[in-house]
Write a protein that holds these residues in place. Structure first.
Motif, PDB file in Angstrom:
ATOM      1  N   LYS A   1       0.931  -1.233  -0.056  1.00 25.41           N
ATOM      2  CA  LYS A   1       0.018   0.002   0.040  1.00 25.41           C
ATOM      3  C   LYS A   1       0.835   1.140   0.044  1.00 25.41           C
ATOM      4  O   LYS A   1       1.951   1.237   0.748  1.00 25.41           O
ATOM      5  CB  LYS A   1      -0.877  -0.014   1.216  1.00 25.41           C
ATOM      6  CG  LYS A   1      -2.236  -0.828   1.008  1.00 25.41           C
ATOM      7  CD  LYS A   1      -3.291  -0.524   0.052  1.00 25.41           C
ATOM      8  CE  LYS A   1      -3.883  -1.667  -0.538  1.00 25.41           C
ATOM      9  NZ  LYS A   1      -4.455  -1.612  -1.802  1.00 25.41           N
ATOM     10  N   ILE A   2       0.473   2.243  -0.738  1.00 28.07           N
ATOM     11  CA  ILE A   2       1.504   3.475  -0.796  1.00 28.07           C
ATOM     12  C   ILE A   2       0.655   4.728  -0.428  1.00 28.07           C
ATOM     13  O   ILE A   2       1.273   5.712  -0.514  1.00 28.07           O
ATOM     14  CB  ILE A   2       1.772   3.719  -2.428  1.00 28.07           C
ATOM     15  CG1 ILE A   2       0.582   3.930  -3.318  1.00 28.07           C
ATOM     16  CG2 ILE A   2       2.490   2.395  -2.896  1.00 28.07           C
ATOM     17  CD1 ILE A   2       0.881   4.158  -4.717  1.00 28.07           C
ATOM     18  N   GLY A   3      -0.590   4.556   0.312  1.00 26.32           N
ATOM     19  CA  GLY A   3      -0.938   5.653   1.157  1.00 26.32           C
ATOM     20  C   GLY A   3      -1.682   6.595   0.094  1.00 26.32           C
ATOM     21  O   GLY A   3      -1.545   7.730   0.185  1.00 26.32           O
ATOM     22  N   LEU A   4      -2.792   6.032  -0.939  1.00 29.27           N
ATOM     23  CA  LEU A   4      -3.149   6.775  -1.689  1.00 29.27           C
ATOM     24  C   LEU A   4      -4.350   7.688  -0.905  1.00 29.27           C
ATOM     25  O   LEU A   4      -4.893   7.333   0.010  1.00 29.27           O
ATOM     26  CB  LEU A   4      -3.838   5.847  -2.664  1.00 29.27           C
ATOM     27  CG  LEU A   4      -3.173   5.263  -3.585  1.00 29.27           C
ATOM     28  CD1 LEU A   4      -4.073   4.421  -4.702  1.00 29.27           C
ATOM     29  CD2 LEU A   4      -2.454   6.265  -4.764  1.00 29.27           C
ATOM     30  N   GLU A   5      -4.543   9.129  -1.520  1.00 29.26           N
ATOM     31  CA  GLU A   5      -5.492   9.850  -1.060  1.00 29.26           C
ATOM     32  C   GLU A   5      -6.754   9.785  -1.582  1.00 29.26           C
ATOM     33  O   GLU A   5      -7.445  10.906  -1.894  1.00 29.26           O
ATOM     34  CB  GLU A   5      -4.850  11.209  -1.008  1.00 29.26           C
ATOM     35  CG  GLU A   5      -3.596  11.499   0.173  1.00 29.26           C
ATOM     36  CD  GLU A   5      -2.718  12.467  -0.121  1.00 29.26           C
ATOM     37  OE1 GLU A   5      -3.050  13.114  -1.097  1.00 29.26           O
ATOM     38  OE2 GLU A   5      -1.659  12.560   0.552  1.00 29.26           O
ATOM     39  N   THR A   6      -7.115   8.713  -2.646  1.00 23.36           N
ATOM     40  CA  THR A   6      -8.240   8.615  -3.207  1.00 23.36           C
ATOM     41  C   THR A   6      -9.308   7.661  -2.891  1.00 23.36           C
ATOM     42  O   THR A   6      -8.892   6.833  -1.921  1.00 23.36           O
ATOM     43  CB  THR A   6      -8.038   8.156  -4.854  1.00 23.36           C
ATOM     44  OG1 THR A   6      -7.033   7.049  -4.552  1.00 23.36           O
ATOM     45  CG2 THR A   6      -7.161   9.309  -5.448  1.00 23.36           C
ATOM     46  N   GLY A  10      -7.182   3.494  -8.047  1.00 25.28           N
ATOM     47  CA  GLY A  10      -6.335   2.599  -7.312  1.00 25.28           C
ATOM     48  C   GLY A  10      -6.765   1.972  -6.176  1.00 25.28           C
ATOM     49  O   GLY A  10      -5.906   1.350  -5.324  1.00 25.28           O
ATOM     50  N   LYS A  11      -7.955   1.778  -6.048  1.00 25.35           N
ATOM     51  CA  LYS A  11      -8.396   0.450  -5.012  1.00 25.35           C
ATOM     52  C   LYS A  11      -7.972  -0.707  -5.415  1.00 25.35           C
ATOM     53  O   LYS A  11      -7.757  -1.215  -4.421  1.00 25.35           O
ATOM     54  CB  LYS A  11      -9.952   0.675  -5.121  1.00 25.35           C
ATOM     55  CG  LYS A  11     -10.641   1.765  -4.052  1.00 25.35           C
ATOM     56  CD  LYS A  11     -12.219   1.261  -3.768  1.00 25.35           C
ATOM     57  CE  LYS A  11     -12.912   1.332  -5.009  1.00 25.35           C
ATOM     58  NZ  LYS A  11     -14.421   1.213  -4.574  1.00 25.35           N
ATOM     59  N   GLU A  12      -7.827  -0.959  -6.690  1.00 27.19           N
ATOM     60  CA  GLU A  12      -7.119  -2.075  -7.055  1.00 27.19           C
ATOM     61  C   GLU A  12      -5.762  -1.603  -8.054  1.00 27.19           C
ATOM     62  O   GLU A  12      -6.216  -1.046  -8.941  1.00 27.19           O
ATOM     63  CB  GLU A  12      -7.959  -3.106  -7.796  1.00 27.19           C
ATOM     64  CG  GLU A  12      -9.028  -3.433  -7.006  1.00 27.19           C
ATOM     65  CD  GLU A  12      -9.095  -5.198  -6.606  1.00 27.19           C
ATOM     66  OE1 GLU A  12      -7.959  -5.657  -6.957  1.00 27.19           O
ATOM     67  OE2 GLU A  12     -10.135  -5.557  -6.174  1.00 27.19           O
ATOM     68  N   LEU A 175      -3.224  10.517  -9.071  1.00 27.00           N
ATOM     69  CA  LEU A 175      -4.177   9.998  -9.086  1.00 27.00           C
ATOM     70  C   LEU A 175      -5.287  10.796  -8.079  1.00 27.00           C
ATOM     71  O   LEU A 175      -6.430  10.859  -8.387  1.00 27.00           O
ATOM     72  CB  LEU A 175      -4.235   8.378  -8.374  1.00 27.00           C
ATOM     73  CG  LEU A 175      -3.401   7.383  -9.305  1.00 27.00           C
ATOM     74  CD1 LEU A 175      -3.179   6.267  -8.462  1.00 27.00           C
ATOM     75  CD2 LEU A 175      -3.925   7.122 -10.554  1.00 27.00           C
ATOM     76  N   PHE A 176      -4.741  11.414  -7.233  1.00 24.83           N
ATOM     77  CA  PHE A 176      -5.713  12.449  -6.818  1.00 24.83           C
ATOM     78  C   PHE A 176      -6.269  13.368  -7.512  1.00 24.83           C
ATOM     79  O   PHE A 176      -7.336  13.760  -7.561  1.00 24.83           O
ATOM     80  CB  PHE A 176      -4.715  13.198  -5.535  1.00 24.83           C
ATOM     81  CG  PHE A 176      -5.552  14.230  -4.817  1.00 24.83           C
ATOM     82  CD1 PHE A 176      -6.388  13.844  -3.744  1.00 24.83           C
ATOM     83  CD2 PHE A 176      -5.357  15.528  -5.011  1.00 24.83           C
ATOM     84  CE1 PHE A 176      -7.330  14.991  -3.155  1.00 24.83           C
ATOM     85  CE2 PHE A 176      -5.967  16.527  -4.325  1.00 24.83           C
ATOM     86  CZ  PHE A 176      -6.913  16.243  -3.435  1.00 24.83           C
ATOM     87  N   GLN A 177      -5.147  14.243  -8.291  1.00 29.68           N
ATOM     88  CA  GLN A 177      -5.658  15.148  -9.245  1.00 29.68           C
ATOM     89  C   GLN A 177      -6.547  14.532 -10.303  1.00 29.68           C
ATOM     90  O   GLN A 177      -7.712  14.961 -10.771  1.00 29.68           O
ATOM     91  CB  GLN A 177      -4.364  15.699 -10.144  1.00 29.68           C
ATOM     92  CG  GLN A 177      -3.550  16.383  -9.597  1.00 29.68           C
ATOM     93  CD  GLN A 177      -3.927  17.526  -8.638  1.00 29.68           C
ATOM     94  OE1 GLN A 177      -4.878  18.305  -9.015  1.00 29.68           O
ATOM     95  NE2 GLN A 177      -3.062  18.325  -7.682  1.00 29.68           N
ATOM     96  N   LEU A 178      -6.491  13.265 -10.639  1.00 25.94           N
ATOM     97  CA  LEU A 178      -7.335  12.758 -11.711  1.00 25.94           C
ATOM     98  C   LEU A 178      -8.751  12.324 -10.871  1.00 25.94           C
ATOM     99  O   LEU A 178      -9.799  12.698 -11.687  1.00 25.94           O
ATOM    100  CB  LEU A 178      -6.591  11.148 -12.373  1.00 25.94           C
ATOM    101  CG  LEU A 178      -7.389  10.621 -13.301  1.00 25.94           C
ATOM    102  CD1 LEU A 178      -7.445  11.536 -14.635  1.00 25.94           C
ATOM    103  CD2 LEU A 178      -6.514   9.360 -13.755  1.00 25.94           C
ATOM    104  N   GLU A 179      -8.605  12.070  -9.934  1.00 25.38           N
ATOM    105  CA  GLU A 179     -10.039  11.509  -9.278  1.00 25.38           C
ATOM    106  C   GLU A 179     -10.824  13.103  -9.189  1.00 25.38           C
ATOM    107  O   GLU A 179     -12.057  12.914  -9.423  1.00 25.38           O
ATOM    108  CB  GLU A 179      -9.625  11.158  -7.716  1.00 25.38           C
ATOM    109  CG  GLU A 179     -11.098  10.668  -7.242  1.00 25.38           C
ATOM    110  CD  GLU A 179     -11.001   9.660  -6.113  1.00 25.38           C
ATOM    111  OE1 GLU A 179     -10.525   8.454  -6.443  1.00 25.38           O
ATOM    112  OE2 GLU A 179     -11.010   9.937  -4.932  1.00 25.38           O
ATOM    113  N   GLN A 180     -10.133  14.198  -8.647  1.00 24.36           N
ATOM    114  CA  GLN A 180     -10.741  15.323  -8.320  1.00 24.36           C
ATOM    115  C   GLN A 180     -11.308  16.014  -9.822  1.00 24.36           C
ATOM    116  O   GLN A 180     -12.652  16.305 -10.072  1.00 24.36           O
ATOM    117  CB  GLN A 180      -9.836  16.568  -8.070  1.00 24.36           C
ATOM    118  CG  GLN A 180      -9.364  16.328  -6.717  1.00 24.36           C
ATOM    119  CD  GLN A 180     -10.242  15.981  -5.629  1.00 24.36           C
ATOM    120  OE1 GLN A 180     -11.091  16.677  -5.528  1.00 24.36           O
ATOM    121  NE2 GLN A 180     -10.256  14.754  -5.028  1.00 24.36           N
TER     122      GLN A 180
END
Ligand code: BTN
Length: 251
Positions: A1-6, A10-12, A175-180
């Motif tokens: 796990k890389i500590g995602l903020e999404t 990236g759930k999988e 991934l954070f920016q992309l999710e936003q």
């Protein structure tokens, strides 16, 4: 796990050392894996670019595909491409480089290409089943390893920054920016994506030639429409909207 903020992206995460193309694998997995799944590889043997071109994918780069299931009409796919280009550009700017977007979705630093995006869809009767966003970033790759044919017009983040980046923390931010941006797209806030895209654009205001399978349009790029098309003011003072194509700048 890389500590995602999404919460979605990236759930999988499906990782490979080497694949033919992460987009091809993502297409195969799309039916079985949840929305937001990432397919990522250290190298690709048959990386694919837009319009049937190949994509050089050396170790040290960032080569991945995102599986999305937005349930949108097919004509909205152009908007997704802008969403992805904007997210990559914002994440790169967070590193301190002057990244800008060339329509439809190349990211440039100092006028040279550092990222390409290949959006592919599986659609049934004009309705999208899933969208594969394939993102290729020349992160820590050496320019002298590039092939002659791409050397002149391409660069890497490492070359522009003068040092390699931490790819994991960059991917986290990306991934954070992309999710936003994806959330804005899904919640009728696409006009916010467009205005930010325009403010970070390398293309708006320039003289361009845009080639599609059916025509070539020449003129000044003046805007992006609310369906995500490039607006060109031709030399005859006619405004033309182009939803997808290859864009070249005229010197
Ligand atoms: C372009 O032509 O500019 C688009 C290049 C897209 C490359 C990425 S790398 C990850 C994903 N897998 C592929 O085979 N292509 C995309």
């Amino acid at each position: 796990k890389i500590g995602l903020e999404t919460s979605l992206l990236g759930k999988e995460i499906v990782y490979y050392d080497e694949v033919e193309s992460t987009n091809s694998i993502a297409k195969e997995l799309a039916g079985k894996y949840p929305e937001g799944t990432i397919v990522i590889a250290e190298t690709q043997k048959k990386g694919r670019g837009r319009m049937g071109s190949d994509w050089l994918s050396l170790p040290g780069g960032i080569w991945f595909s995102v599986i999305l299931k937005p349930s949108i009409p097919l004509e909205y796919v152009a908007k997704m491409t802008l969403v992805a280009g904007l997210a990559v550009t914002k994440a790169m700017r967070d590193l301190g480089v002057d990244a800008r977007i060339k329509w439809p979705n190349d990211v440039l630093i100092n006028g040279k290409k550092v990222c390409g995006i290949l959006t592919e869809v599986d659609a049934e009767v004009e309705q999208v089943e899933h969208v594969i966003l394939g993102i290729g970033i020349n992160a820590n790759v050496r320019l002298n390893e590039f092939r002659e044919d791409i050397k002149e017009n391409s660069t890497s983040i490492e070359a522009e920054l003068g040092e390699p980046i931490d790819r994991i923390s960059f991917i986290k931010d990306l991934l954070f920016q992309l999710e936003q941006e994806y959330i804005k797209f899904k919640t009728q806030q696409f006009s916010n994506v467009v205005s930010e895209w325009i403010s970070l654009s390398d293309t708006i205001g320039k003289k361009v030639t845009v080639t599609t399978p059916t025509k070539i349009t020449e003129g000044k790029a003046v805007g992006i429409t609310d369906r995500g098309a490039l607006l060109i003011l031709t030399d005859n003072n006619v405004k033309e909207e182009i939803i997808a194509g290859r864009c070249r700048y005229i010197k």
